[in-house]
Design a protein around this motif. Sequence first.
Motif, PDB file in Angstrom:
ATOM      1  N   GLU A  78       3.928   5.975   8.805  1.00 56.35           N
ATOM      2  CA  GLU A  78       4.439   5.407   7.558  1.00 56.35           C
ATOM      3  C   GLU A  78       3.310   4.894   6.674  1.00 56.35           C
ATOM      4  O   GLU A  78       3.435   4.877   5.449  1.00 56.35           O
ATOM      5  N   HIS A  79       2.193   4.483   7.301  1.00 53.92           N
ATOM      6  CA  HIS A  79       1.093   3.873   6.555  1.00 53.92           C
ATOM      7  C   HIS A  79      -0.216   4.667   6.638  1.00 53.92           C
ATOM      8  O   HIS A  79      -1.125   4.399   5.861  1.00 53.92           O
ATOM      9  N   ASP A  80      -0.331   5.603   7.545  1.00 52.50           N
ATOM     10  CA  ASP A  80      -1.594   6.306   7.785  1.00 52.50           C
ATOM     11  C   ASP A  80      -1.661   7.592   6.961  1.00 52.50           C
ATOM     12  O   ASP A  80      -1.401   8.684   7.451  1.00 52.50           O
ATOM     13  N   PHE A  81      -2.050   7.417   5.698  1.00 54.29           N
ATOM     14  CA  PHE A  81      -2.107   8.579   4.821  1.00 54.29           C
ATOM     15  C   PHE A  81      -3.317   9.454   5.108  1.00 54.29           C
ATOM     16  O   PHE A  81      -3.306  10.642   4.794  1.00 54.29           O
ATOM     17  N   PHE A  82      -4.351   8.893   5.711  1.00 55.78           N
ATOM     18  CA  PHE A  82      -5.476   9.738   6.120  1.00 55.78           C
ATOM     19  C   PHE A  82      -4.995  10.783   7.124  1.00 55.78           C
ATOM     20  O   PHE A  82      -5.251  11.978   6.960  1.00 55.78           O
TER      21      PHE A  82
END
Length: 155
Positions: A78-82
């Motif tokens: 949900e938060h790890d766009f890398f």
Amino acid sequence: ADGYGHPRLACHPRVMYPASIGLPAPPPSAPMPTPVQALDSCSCSASGTTTLQPRITSASCEKLRLQIDYYFSDSNLEHDFFLRRQMDSDGYVPLITLSAFDRVREITSTRYPSESIPLLIEAVSKSNRVELNDTQTKVRRVGTWNMFVLQSFHV
């Protein structure tokens, strides 16, 4: 040096010696120094090349499996766009990408990211939350991977 810029190694059954600094393999009767932690064996061919086979304890394999499971969990993705940017259109991330993560390198005790690939394959194959592709070069979460693939990859 080998084709990748790494020094060639002289081998003793359980210990590596950098030949580039002039350390020969000790005679068979010499006491065994402590083996290099991340290596299970070292075998030399007649041409002088060295094959290194990393090993991992079952406890470290479990830690690595849990770490990879976490990377592909809902709460992380949900938060790890890398990591999501590394996914291809089928939701797979190359193992070489994961092998460069600091936590993976710490768990596997490998010097070079590529050395942890066999360990990643072993750990991922024991998971029921992530899966390898057919060539065992990429990993993705099982089931609902498509909800995390970024729109720019959709056809």
